[in-house]
Design a protein around this motif. Structure first.
Motif, mmCIF file in Angstrom:
data_model
loop_
_atom_site.group_PDB
_atom_site.id
_atom_site.type_symbol
_atom_site.label_atom_id
_atom_site.label_comp_id
_atom_site.label_asym_id
_atom_site.label_seq_id
_atom_site.Cartn_x
_atom_site.Cartn_y
_atom_site.Cartn_z
ATOM 1 N N PHE A 6 7.011 0.373 -9.667
ATOM 2 C CA PHE A 6 5.641 -0.012 -9.297
ATOM 3 C C PHE A 6 5.200 -1.301 -9.989
ATOM 4 O O PHE A 6 4.301 -1.990 -9.506
ATOM 5 C CB PHE A 6 4.663 1.125 -9.623
ATOM 6 N N VAL A 7 5.850 -1.654 -11.096
ATOM 7 C CA VAL A 7 5.504 -2.894 -11.802
ATOM 8 C C VAL A 7 5.674 -4.108 -10.877
ATOM 9 O O VAL A 7 5.037 -5.143 -11.064
ATOM 10 C CB VAL A 7 6.379 -3.024 -13.082
ATOM 11 N N ASN A 8 6.512 -3.944 -9.840
ATOM 12 C CA ASN A 8 6.761 -5.053 -8.907
ATOM 13 C C ASN A 8 5.560 -5.332 -7.991
ATOM 14 O O ASN A 8 5.418 -6.448 -7.487
ATOM 15 C CB ASN A 8 7.997 -4.714 -8.057
ATOM 16 N N VAL A 9 4.697 -4.325 -7.768
ATOM 17 C CA VAL A 9 3.592 -4.499 -6.792
ATOM 18 C C VAL A 9 2.583 -5.562 -7.259
ATOM 19 O O VAL A 9 2.279 -6.490 -6.508
ATOM 20 C CB VAL A 9 2.930 -3.150 -6.461
ATOM 21 N N PRO A 10 2.061 -5.479 -8.510
ATOM 22 C CA PRO A 10 1.180 -6.588 -8.947
ATOM 23 C C PRO A 10 1.914 -7.921 -9.036
ATOM 24 O O PRO A 10 1.294 -8.972 -8.830
ATOM 25 C CB PRO A 10 0.679 -6.136 -10.331
ATOM 26 N N ILE A 11 3.211 -7.880 -9.317
ATOM 27 C CA ILE A 11 3.977 -9.145 -9.352
ATOM 28 C C ILE A 11 3.960 -9.789 -7.963
ATOM 29 O O ILE A 11 3.761 -11.003 -7.826
ATOM 30 C CB ILE A 11 5.426 -8.903 -9.847
ATOM 31 N N LEU A 25 11.183 -5.318 -3.519
ATOM 32 C CA LEU A 25 10.437 -4.128 -3.062
ATOM 33 C C LEU A 25 11.238 -3.388 -1.988
ATOM 34 O O LEU A 25 11.349 -2.151 -2.021
ATOM 35 C CB LEU A 25 9.072 -4.538 -2.508
ATOM 36 N N PHE A 26 11.802 -4.140 -1.043
ATOM 37 C CA PHE A 26 12.611 -3.522 0.024
ATOM 38 C C PHE A 26 13.812 -2.792 -0.591
ATOM 39 O O PHE A 26 14.104 -1.647 -0.202
ATOM 40 C CB PHE A 26 13.078 -4.611 0.998
ATOM 41 N N MET A 62 0.831 -1.208 0.000
ATOM 42 C CA MET A 62 0.000 0.000 0.000
ATOM 43 C C MET A 62 0.865 1.258 0.000
ATOM 44 O O MET A 62 0.597 2.216 -0.724
ATOM 45 C CB MET A 62 -0.927 0.011 1.219
ATOM 46 N N CYS A 63 1.928 1.212 0.794
ATOM 47 C CA CYS A 63 2.816 2.377 0.901
ATOM 48 C C CYS A 63 3.490 2.658 -0.445
ATOM 49 O O CYS A 63 3.588 3.812 -0.860
ATOM 50 C CB CYS A 63 3.845 2.122 2.001
ATOM 51 N N TYR A 64 3.920 1.582 -1.128
ATOM 52 C CA TYR A 64 4.561 1.818 -2.433
ATOM 53 C C TYR A 64 3.526 2.349 -3.436
ATOM 54 O O TYR A 64 3.851 3.190 -4.279
ATOM 55 C CB TYR A 64 5.229 0.545 -2.977
ATOM 56 N N SER A 65 2.277 1.881 -3.322
ATOM 57 C CA SER A 65 1.228 2.380 -4.215
ATOM 58 C C SER A 65 1.000 3.873 -3.984
ATOM 59 O O SER A 65 0.781 4.632 -4.939
ATOM 60 C CB SER A 65 -0.083 1.612 -3.977
ATOM 61 N N ILE A 66 1.055 4.309 -2.721
ATOM 62 C CA ILE A 66 0.914 5.737 -2.414
ATOM 63 C C ILE A 66 2.085 6.525 -3.001
ATOM 64 O O ILE A 66 1.898 7.621 -3.549
ATOM 65 C CB ILE A 66 0.795 5.932 -0.882
ATOM 66 N N ILE A 67 3.289 5.956 -2.934
ATOM 67 C CA ILE A 67 4.453 6.621 -3.542
ATOM 68 C C ILE A 67 4.243 6.747 -5.056
ATOM 69 O O ILE A 67 4.536 7.790 -5.652
ATOM 70 C CB ILE A 67 5.747 5.846 -3.221
ATOM 71 N N ALA A 68 3.707 5.688 -5.682
ATOM 72 C CA ALA A 68 3.492 5.717 -7.136
ATOM 73 C C ALA A 68 2.440 6.774 -7.500
ATOM 74 O O ALA A 68 2.632 7.535 -8.454
ATOM 75 C CB ALA A 68 3.059 4.333 -7.618
ATOM 76 N N ILE A 69 1.344 6.836 -6.735
ATOM 77 C CA ILE A 69 0.293 7.840 -7.004
ATOM 78 C C ILE A 69 0.871 9.251 -6.814
ATOM 79 O O ILE A 69 0.648 10.152 -7.629
ATOM 80 C CB ILE A 69 -0.924 7.610 -6.078
ATOM 81 N N SER A 70 1.655 9.421 -5.743
ATOM 82 C CA SER A 70 2.283 10.735 -5.497
ATOM 83 C C SER A 70 3.244 11.086 -6.629
ATOM 84 O O SER A 70 3.354 12.256 -7.019
ATOM 85 C CB SER A 70 3.048 10.707 -4.167
ATOM 86 N N SER A 71 3.920 10.074 -7.163
ATOM 87 C CA SER A 71 4.870 10.317 -8.262
ATOM 88 C C SER A 71 4.146 10.809 -9.510
ATOM 89 O O SER A 71 4.667 11.654 -10.243
ATOM 90 C CB SER A 71 5.647 9.031 -8.567
#
Lengths: 52, 243
Positions: free
Chosen positions: B162-167, B130-131, B64-73
């Motif tokens: 962000f491509v890693n999140v669905p993976i 991701l880390f 979720m946190c990475y998704s927020i970073i992607a949306i902010s980006s």
């Protein structure tokens, strides 16, 4: 006797340490930034966009 | 929303919100822990299932946190809004911490249940990536003295990553992994018993509220840090002009 008690205690201990560390870090960082802003204000430095 | 998207307005509103956010997050986490320790032991894992209540929410938050970073980006690249970059920068260390917790508690759960601390399967490896992505973003921000110059390159890197999140999410469906498939967020409904599902959801909500409290506090700090930097630059400029 709880099975694998050591693993459970270790997992909860690491979680508590990291989450409390995060909370302490954001609070301490906030205080540092507030102190720096107060110091600049005391020296008479104002932001260009600061509310008057 | 538009009013909020102004650093001064954000600082005023968030100052009033913060005590409530901290309190609700702490209360929800406390309720979640209470329910978790009252939940029945798993018929196969015994009490070791207690690790699930801290491991699974940490894994949810890492994504979720990475998704927020992607949306902010996207906000940084499309609208060049300063708060979008502040949001992404503030979220990165928090996301790294939750991902670290997911990896460590997963390892501590895996050793007694799987007989190994680690396997290079798709789920574990993609979470490790991701880390490393979080660490890469933090390092790239630190490579620039001026945060406004760092915003665009970091936003591009964040969106590529962000491509890693669905993976991560679908790795357990796409590949044969030691990690179990999803048991909560499934199209055919959760497969986990309600006696364990409710404590898990309570912990998930508690972690999410804690994340938002940390994120808003870190955003406030980042805004103040940028103000301090701008004022020091202004003070130094005035000093040079006076000489």
């Amino acid at each position: 006797m709880i099975s694998h008690l050591g693993f459970i205690v270790a997992a909860y201990s690491v979680t508590a340490a990291v989450l409390l560390g995060l909370v302490v870090w954001v609070i301490a960082d906030g205080r540092t930034q507030k102190a720096a802003l107060a110091e600049l204000d005391r020296r008479g430095v104002r932001r260009s966009a600061a509310p008057r | 929303m538009i009013e909020l998207a102004n650093p001064t307005r954000f600082m005023a509103l968030s100052e009033r919100l913060m005590p409530w956010l901290w309190a609700v997050a702490a209360l929800t986490c406390a309720i979640g822990l209470f329910l978790a320790f009252r939940a029945p032991a798993d018929y196969q894992q015994g009490q070791t299932v207690l690790i699930m209540y801290i491991h699974v929410p940490a894994a949810w938050l890492s994504m979720m946190c990475y998704s927020i970073i992607a949306i902010s980006s996207v906000g940084t690249l499309v609208w060049r809004h300063p708060l979008a970059d502040v949001s992404a920068k503030a979220a990165a260390p928090i996301g790294a911490a939750f991902t670290f917790l997911a990896l460590v508690t997963g390892s501590l759960w895996g050793k007694p249940m799987w007989g190994t601390w680690w396997v290079w399967d798709a789920r574990l490896t993609s979470v490790l990536i991701l880390f490393l992505m979080y660490l890469g973003l933090i390092a790239l921000w630190r490579a620039f003295d001026d945060p406004s110059r760092a915003a665009r390159p970091v936003a591009i890197l964040a969106l590529v990553g962000f491509v890693n999140v669905p993976i991560i999410k679908f790795s357990v469906d796409w590949w044969n992994t030691l990690h179990q498939p999803a048991s909560v967020f499934r199209l055919d409904g959760p497969t986990i018993d309600n006696a364990m599902l409710w404590p898990l959801l309570a912990m998930g909500i508690g972690y999410t509220l804690l994340f938002f409290a940390l994120h808003v506090a870190a955003m406030r700090n980042e805004i103040m840090r940028r103000r301090v930097r701008a004022m020091r630059v202004k003070a130094a400029g005035a000093l040079v002009a006076a000489e």
